[in-house]
Motif scaffolding. Structure first.
Motif, PDB file in Angstrom:
ATOM      1  N   VAL A   1       0.847  -1.203   0.000  1.00 42.04           N
ATOM      2  CA  VAL A   1       0.000   0.000   0.000  1.00 42.04           C
ATOM      3  C   VAL A   1       0.878   1.247   0.000  1.00 42.04           C
ATOM      4  N   LYS A   2       1.873   1.273   0.872  1.00 38.96           N
ATOM      5  CA  LYS A   2       2.751   2.445   0.964  1.00 38.96           C
ATOM      6  C   LYS A   2       3.476   2.694  -0.358  1.00 38.96           C
ATOM      7  N   THR A   3       3.872   1.612  -1.028  1.00 42.11           N
ATOM      8  CA  THR A   3       4.531   1.752  -2.326  1.00 42.11           C
ATOM      9  C   THR A   3       3.575   2.364  -3.346  1.00 42.11           C
ATOM     10  N   HIS A   4       2.346   1.851  -3.383  1.00 41.05           N
ATOM     11  CA  HIS A   4       1.354   2.392  -4.319  1.00 41.05           C
ATOM     12  C   HIS A   4       1.055   3.853  -4.020  1.00 41.05           C
ATOM     13  N   VAL A   5       0.877   4.189  -2.731  1.00 46.74           N
ATOM     14  CA  VAL A   5       0.581   5.571  -2.358  1.00 46.74           C
ATOM     15  C   VAL A   5       1.714   6.493  -2.778  1.00 46.74           C
ATOM     16  N   SER A   6       2.953   6.071  -2.544  1.00 47.34           N
ATOM     17  CA  SER A   6       4.116   6.883  -2.933  1.00 47.34           C
ATOM     18  C   SER A   6       4.133   7.137  -4.438  1.00 47.34           C
ATOM     19  N   ARG A   7       3.808   6.105  -5.205  1.00 45.47           N
ATOM     20  CA  ARG A   7       3.790   6.262  -6.670  1.00 45.47           C
ATOM     21  C   ARG A   7       2.669   7.179  -7.119  1.00 45.47           C
ATOM     22  N   VAL A   8       1.504   7.062  -6.470  1.00 45.47           N
ATOM     23  CA  VAL A   8       0.376   7.934  -6.795  1.00 45.47           C
ATOM     24  C   VAL A   8       0.740   9.392  -6.528  1.00 45.47           C
ATOM     25  N   LEU A   9       1.333   9.651  -5.355  1.00 38.27           N
ATOM     26  CA  LEU A   9       1.710  11.024  -5.003  1.00 38.27           C
ATOM     27  C   LEU A   9       2.720  11.570  -6.008  1.00 38.27           C
ATOM     28  N   ALA A  10       3.709  10.753  -6.368  1.00 36.00           N
ATOM     29  CA  ALA A  10       4.748  11.200  -7.301  1.00 36.00           C
ATOM     30  C   ALA A  10       4.154  11.511  -8.675  1.00 36.00           C
ATOM     31  N   LYS A  11       3.290  10.625  -9.158  1.00 34.87           N
ATOM     32  CA  LYS A  11       2.727  10.818 -10.491  1.00 34.87           C
ATOM     33  C   LYS A  11       1.793  12.028 -10.553  1.00 34.87           C
ATOM     34  N   LEU A  12       1.072  12.288  -9.452  1.00 32.17           N
ATOM     35  CA  LEU A  12       0.128  13.410  -9.440  1.00 32.17           C
ATOM     36  C   LEU A  12       0.782  14.723  -9.031  1.00 32.17           C
ATOM     37  N   GLY A  13       2.027  14.653  -8.558  1.00 27.21           N
ATOM     38  CA  GLY A  13       2.689  15.862  -8.090  1.00 27.21           C
ATOM     39  C   GLY A  13       2.127  16.352  -6.776  1.00 27.21           C
ATOM     40  N   CYS A  14       1.608  15.421  -5.964  1.00 25.05           N
ATOM     41  CA  CYS A  14       1.047  15.774  -4.657  1.00 25.05           C
ATOM     42  C   CYS A  14       2.091  15.580  -3.574  1.00 25.05           C
ATOM     43  N   SER A  15       2.042  16.418  -2.552  1.00 31.37           N
ATOM     44  CA  SER A  15       3.021  16.317  -1.465  1.00 31.37           C
ATOM     45  C   SER A  15       2.469  15.593  -0.248  1.00 31.37           C
ATOM     46  N   SER A  16       1.183  15.239  -0.255  1.00 35.73           N
ATOM     47  CA  SER A  16       0.607  14.491   0.862  1.00 35.73           C
ATOM     48  C   SER A  16      -0.583  13.685   0.365  1.00 35.73           C
ATOM     49  N   ARG A  17      -0.952  12.664   1.116  1.00 38.89           N
ATOM     50  CA  ARG A  17      -2.106  11.848   0.735  1.00 38.89           C
ATOM     51  C   ARG A  17      -3.397  12.657   0.839  1.00 38.89           C
ATOM     52  N   MET A  18      -3.388  13.692   1.696  1.00 34.85           N
ATOM     53  CA  MET A  18      -4.569  14.538   1.787  1.00 34.85           C
ATOM     54  C   MET A  18      -4.753  15.336   0.497  1.00 34.85           C
ATOM     55  N   GLN A  19      -3.655  15.806  -0.086  1.00 34.78           N
ATOM     56  CA  GLN A  19      -3.752  16.494  -1.372  1.00 34.78           C
ATOM     57  C   GLN A  19      -4.256  15.533  -2.439  1.00 34.78           C
ATOM     58  N   ALA A  20      -3.765  14.291  -2.390  1.00 38.38           N
ATOM     59  CA  ALA A  20      -4.221  13.287  -3.358  1.00 38.38           C
ATOM     60  C   ALA A  20      -5.711  13.012  -3.181  1.00 38.38           C
ATOM     61  N   ALA A  21      -6.178  13.005  -1.929  1.00 39.47           N
ATOM     62  CA  ALA A  21      -7.595  12.802  -1.663  1.00 39.47           C
ATOM     63  C   ALA A  21      -8.423  13.922  -2.275  1.00 39.47           C
ATOM     64  N   ILE A  22      -7.908  15.138  -2.213  1.00 42.57           N
ATOM     65  CA  ILE A  22      -8.603  16.270  -2.822  1.00 42.57           C
ATOM     66  C   ILE A  22      -8.677  16.083  -4.339  1.00 42.57           C
ATOM     67  N   VAL A  23      -7.568  15.633  -4.952  1.00 41.54           N
ATOM     68  CA  VAL A  23      -7.569  15.362  -6.386  1.00 41.54           C
ATOM     69  C   VAL A  23      -8.618  14.312  -6.724  1.00 41.54           C
ATOM     70  N   ALA A  24      -8.675  13.260  -5.896  1.00 37.65           N
ATOM     71  CA  ALA A  24      -9.646  12.188  -6.128  1.00 37.65           C
ATOM     72  C   ALA A  24     -11.067  12.732  -6.085  1.00 37.65           C
ATOM     73  N   ARG A  25     -11.354  13.557  -5.092  1.00 31.91           N
ATOM     74  CA  ARG A  25     -12.702  14.109  -4.949  1.00 31.91           C
ATOM     75  C   ARG A  25     -13.044  15.045  -6.101  1.00 31.91           C
ATOM     76  N   GLU A  26     -12.100  15.894  -6.473  1.00 30.26           N
ATOM     77  CA  GLU A  26     -12.343  16.856  -7.559  1.00 30.26           C
ATOM     78  C   GLU A  26     -12.498  16.140  -8.897  1.00 30.26           C
ATOM     79  N   SER A  27     -11.928  14.935  -8.991  1.00 34.14           N
ATOM     80  CA  SER A  27     -11.979  14.187 -10.243  1.00 34.14           C
ATOM     81  C   SER A  27     -13.133  13.210 -10.296  1.00 34.14           C
ATOM     82  N   GLY A  28     -13.946  13.193  -9.236  1.00 37.86           N
ATOM     83  CA  GLY A  28     -15.105  12.313  -9.199  1.00 37.86           C
ATOM     84  C   GLY A  28     -14.790  10.898  -8.780  1.00 37.86           C
ATOM     85  N   LEU A  29     -13.588  10.667  -8.257  1.00 42.03           N
ATOM     86  CA  LEU A  29     -13.222   9.352  -7.739  1.00 42.03           C
ATOM     87  C   LEU A  29     -13.555   9.295  -6.245  1.00 42.03           C
ATOM     88  N   GLY A  30     -13.531   8.097  -5.679  1.00 41.02           N
ATOM     89  CA  GLY A  30     -13.744   7.979  -4.239  1.00 41.02           C
ATOM     90  C   GLY A  30     -15.179   7.651  -3.887  1.00 41.02           C
TER      91      GLY A  30
END
Length: 213
Positions: free
Chosen positions: A184-213
């Protein structure tokens, strides 16, 4: 041992936080700062695992200090404040804070939040979770655009991003996807890197804004 830096302009509050956190054998308070600029310098010098950051401080405020600390990769930031005003909550999360907790939280909840942030999980005060979800559920990104880097994610990484958008912890993600927490940690790290996010909370915001989640 998890190293913690305290940033708050009130000495009495820093003393209380030090007392609570130092009572846990997992945690070591390695420094204090009375304003955001000092917090940024201390984070760079001391390299704590977590900075417990107040929002309202003289000079450089907690949100700007969070942005600088996260951008420099100095530490993860847990924002701890008296105020649950939406402006502060969203500002802190967009700045890259890994979590947001109110000062009214019980000592055990504060310790748990620091440990979770240090382990890579995100933390959001129950008092503000509903508002955050309501704001970002189905809310399109500014200008009607979604993050163009979403197309770079694998199917599994999109699953992980969607789970982050639902506020899942690493343990919950592991159980949901039937994989180990290390994976899980490996996947999360890759998601953050690919999206240019600095935290999982930022990634969560991207998910919500994109209609995911």
């Amino acid at each position: 041992m998890i190293k913690v830096l305290l940033a708050d302009d009130h000495g009495a509050i820093r003393a209380g936080l030090r007392l609570v956190l130092s009572a846990d054998p997992q945690l070591e308070v390695v420094g204090e700062a009375a304003d955001g600029a000092v917090a940024v310098r201390q984070a760079r010098a001391l390299r704590p695992d977590v900075v417990v950051m107040d929002v309202r401080m003289p000079g450089t405020d907690g949100i700007e200090a969070t942005r600088q600390i996260v951008a420099a990769g100095s530490a993860a930031v847990l924002v701890l404040t008296t105020f649950d005003i939406d402006e502060y909550v969203f500002g802190a999360l967009r700045a890259g804070a890994a979590g947001f907790l109110l000062k009214s939280a019980e000592p055990a909840d504060l310790v748990d939040a620091v440990v979770r942030v240090a382990s890579g999980d995100g933390v959001l005060a129950p008092e503000v979770t509903a508002r955050v979800l309501a704001t970002f559920v189905g809310t399109p990104a500014p200008g009607g655009r979604t993050n163009p880097r979403l197309d770079d994610l694998t199917d599994r990484e999109r699953e992980v991003l969607a789970a982050l958008g639902r506020g899942r912890s690493n343990a919950e993600l592991a159980a949901e996807l039937v994989i180990s927490e290390a994976t899980v940690k490996t996947h999360v790290s890759r998601v953050l890197a690919k999206l240019g996010c600095s935290s999982r909370m930022q990634a969560a915001i991207v998910a919500r804004e994109s209609g995911l989640g």
